[in-house]
Enzyme design. Structure first.
Site, PDB file in Angstrom:
ATOM      1  N   HIS A   1      49.639 -11.859  34.442  1.00 26.72           N
ATOM      2  CA  HIS A   1      49.166 -12.070  35.692  1.00 26.72           C
ATOM      3  C   HIS A   1      49.319 -11.110  37.052  1.00 26.72           C
ATOM      4  CE1 HIS A   1      47.730 -16.539  34.861  1.00 26.72           C
ATOM      5  NE2 HIS A   1      46.767 -15.585  35.021  1.00 26.72           N
ATOM      6  N   HIS A   2      50.861 -10.039  36.509  1.00 25.34           N
ATOM      7  CA  HIS A   2      50.664  -8.521  37.444  1.00 25.34           C
ATOM      8  C   HIS A   2      49.902  -8.066  37.819  1.00 25.34           C
ATOM      9  CE1 HIS A   2      50.811  -6.815  33.504  1.00 25.34           C
ATOM     10  NE2 HIS A   2      51.382  -5.933  34.446  1.00 25.34           N
TER      11      HIS A   2
ATOM     12  N   LYS B   1      42.519  -8.974  30.584  1.00 25.96           N
ATOM     13  CA  LYS B   1      42.000  -8.462  29.632  1.00 25.96           C
ATOM     14  C   LYS B   1      42.150  -8.457  28.577  1.00 25.96           C
ATOM     15  CE  LYS B   1      37.846  -6.128  29.479  1.00 25.96           C
ATOM     16  NZ  LYS B   1      37.629  -6.663  28.211  1.00 25.96           N
TER      17      LYS B   1
ATOM     18  N   ASP C   1      47.740   2.661  31.467  1.00 26.70           N
ATOM     19  CA  ASP C   1      47.541   2.767  32.218  1.00 26.70           C
ATOM     20  C   ASP C   1      46.648   2.477  33.231  1.00 26.70           C
ATOM     21  OD1 ASP C   1      50.153   3.632  33.505  1.00 26.70           O
ATOM     22  OD2 ASP C   1      49.095   5.776  33.476  1.00 26.70           O
TER      23      ASP C   1
ATOM     24  N   LYS D   1      43.881 -12.633  25.761  1.00 25.15           N
ATOM     25  CA  LYS D   1      42.969 -13.001  23.985  1.00 25.15           C
ATOM     26  C   LYS D   1      42.108 -14.495  23.955  1.00 25.15           C
ATOM     27  CE  LYS D   1      43.105  -9.831  21.214  1.00 25.15           C
ATOM     28  NZ  LYS D   1      42.370  -8.316  21.608  1.00 25.15           N
TER      29      LYS D   1
END
Ligand code: NAD
Length: 500
Positions: A93-94, A99, A128, A135
């Protein structure tokens, strides 16, 4: 820029470096992987952190999977109630949202989903893309279900994700993976919209949608196209070609591709268009080979007509398809599933370059054998990142609510035309109508997407290879990519701070 660890942390890092090569994850008190794929991802991570100078606790936090949601839900199939097992993992969650694709396969299990989610974190950082890794997977073989049944499974899975806040434009954004495509993504978007009717960005809850449903042009081909850009960079890297004793450029290079699905088909098509000779295609039910080259579009038509690539009249069919992995070639593209190159066949692989179209197609043990043999492995986290790069573009399109090129295409064409008119006037020479059209043409959505993808793949290649060439301790491209990625994630955590 490096972090400034405290004295205590520095000591801990030195101690970790000494032990990490010898100790297993269990001894380090981190979860141990039973799945060879997750084990491989963790081993690659451990190899790379030994070259980095960040606090141990921070590296542990980057390595572990933040959250996993395991669900079982009933679906009515052919008059019966079937219990379906499914997962969604959010590895990091940084950066938000998380995604990563959704996979439909019999082989799906929690550790596989966790391994894929971890790879997504590292992949996003390498190219980037400002997302954390996620997933999802449903343990079904889609071939055993009708379209109607698949729609019910997909919609119910989406509802389960909504209930636990595991989907949303700013939370977690799925995409296609093995066994899923634009159709499933459209069902997910429609289900989410029905529950989030006041969410103006609802369409950004999933990417890989059909263009008519908020998708972006170029997404379907993006992973294969990205692979092509990556391989193109490698074969035009003079230092690398010299090391591998290969000629510069793609022209005439012999390619074998395993998996003729989304990634494999597009990779084969673009590599062939770029001048390579595709001499073999492998599928689950057999392979086709032709040393003079295979016409990819014609093979695809044969597959659509007959349901299989086998018995294609312009190539020889090989029943035991995976033996073709071991055929003589310059570039091997495994683009099917994980662990396809393992200790049982690694020593027999003859390709000089292996470009990982699939996620995790080489086990960590097999990679050691390949590297000793002098093969150059281009890692999944970079090579197949084209899909997430263009997914990012689709997400940007959805939250900005405007098609790329819509605002400036005509303006660009007007400026270019004025420029051509001025040059013609000054030189007294005139261009043909075709030449004028070519120069004046403004970029449309697909041009912009492909150009963004190409630029990302080239600049990421350069950043990874800078580490590979400049640090003598970095012996392969995967370690270089991991070092690049973990360092970026660590910097992100350090500048963010730890809450509370
Ligand atoms: P897909 O379902 O479109 O295609 C996979 C193909 O592999 C199918 O044609 C299937 O029949 C074939 N296959 C299955 N088992 C095989 C075997 N043992 N030998 C040979 N072929 C076999 O899936 P995809 O989207 O192309 O994904 C393939 C791989 O690429 C997966 O590892 C996936 O995680 C990875 N990937 C996909 C994307 C994407 O955008 N679709 C992005 C990044 C990575």
């Amino acid at each position: 820029m490096k972090s400034s660890p405290s004295k205590k942390d520095k000591k801990k890092t030195v101690a970790l470096k000494k032990t990490i090569a010898k100790k297993s994850a269990a001894e380090l008190a981190l979860p141990t992987a039973h799945n060879p794929f997750l084990d491989s991802v963790n081993r690659y991570f451990d190899k790379a952190v030994a070259l980095l100078d960040h606090p141990t606790g921070l590296l542990d936090q980057i390595r572990v999977c933040n959250s996993v949601y395991y669900m079982q839900f009933p679906v009515r199939i052919k008059g019966d109630i079937h219990v379906v097992q499914a997962w969604r993992a959010e590895h990091s969650h940084h950066k938000m949202p998380c995604k990563g694709g959704i996979r439909y396969a019999d082989s799906v299990d929690q550790e596989e989903v966790q391994a894929l989610a971890a790879l997504m974190t590292y992949k996003c950082a390498v190219v980037d893309v400002p997302f954390g890794g996620g997933k999802g997977g449903i343990r079904i073989n889609p071939k055993n279900y009708t379209v109607d049944e698949l729609e019910r499974v997909t919609r119910r899975y989406t509802v389960e994700l909504i209930k636990k806040n595991f989907i949303g434009p700013s939370v977690d954004v799925p995409a296609p993976d093995y066994g899923t495509g634009p159709r499933e993504m459209a069902w997910i978007a429609d289900t989410y919209q029905a529950f989030a009717k006041d969410e103006i960005n609802a369409l950004a809850c999933v990417t890989g949608k059909p263009v008519g449903q908020g998708g972006v042009r170029g997404r379907t081909a993006a992973t294969g196209r990205g692979l092509f850009y990556a391989v193109h960079e490698a074969v035009n890297d003079h230092e690398l070609m010299k090391k591998l004793k290969l000629d510069i450029g793609l022209a005439g290079k012999r390619v074998i591709v395993q998996g003729f699905g989304n990634v494999g088909y597009h990779a084969a098509k673009f590599l062939r268009e770029g001048g390579a000779i595709v001499i073999g295609i492998i599928e689950w039910d057999g392979a086709v080979v032709n040393p003079k080259g295979i016409n990819i579009d014609s093979l695809n038509e044969h597959r659509i007509k007959t349901g299989s690539i086998t018995n294609y009249p312009e190539a020889k069919t090989i029943k035991h398809g995976n033996t073709v992995l071991e055929h003589e070639c310059d570039i091997l593209v495994p683009a099917a599933l994980e662990s396809q190159i393992h200790i049982g066949n690694a020593a027999k692989i003859k390709a000089r370059i292996i470009a990982e179209g699939a996620n995790g197609p080489i086990t960590a043990d097999a990679e050691e054998i390949l590297l000793k043999k002098g093969s150059f492995v281009m890692p999944d986290m970079y090579v197949n990142a084209g899909g997430v790069v263009v997914s990012y573009f689709e997400w940007l399109k959805n939250i900005s609510h405007v098609r790329f090129g819509r605002m400036d295409k005509r303006f660009e064409e007007g400026s270019n035309t004025r420029l051509v008119n001025t040059v013609e006037k000054l030189t007294g020479k005139s261009l043909s109508v075709t030449e004028r059209q070519m120069i004046a043409r403004g970029a449309d959505e697909e041009d912009i997407v492909n150009s963004g993808l190409e630029d990302t793949m080239i600049s990421s290649y350069q950043s990874i290879m800078e580490i590979y060439y400049s640090n003598p301790k970095v012996k392969d491209m995967r370690v270089a990519a991991f070092v690049n990625s973990i360092d970026k994630i660590a910097q992100s955590y350090l500048s963010l701070g730890i809450f509370p």
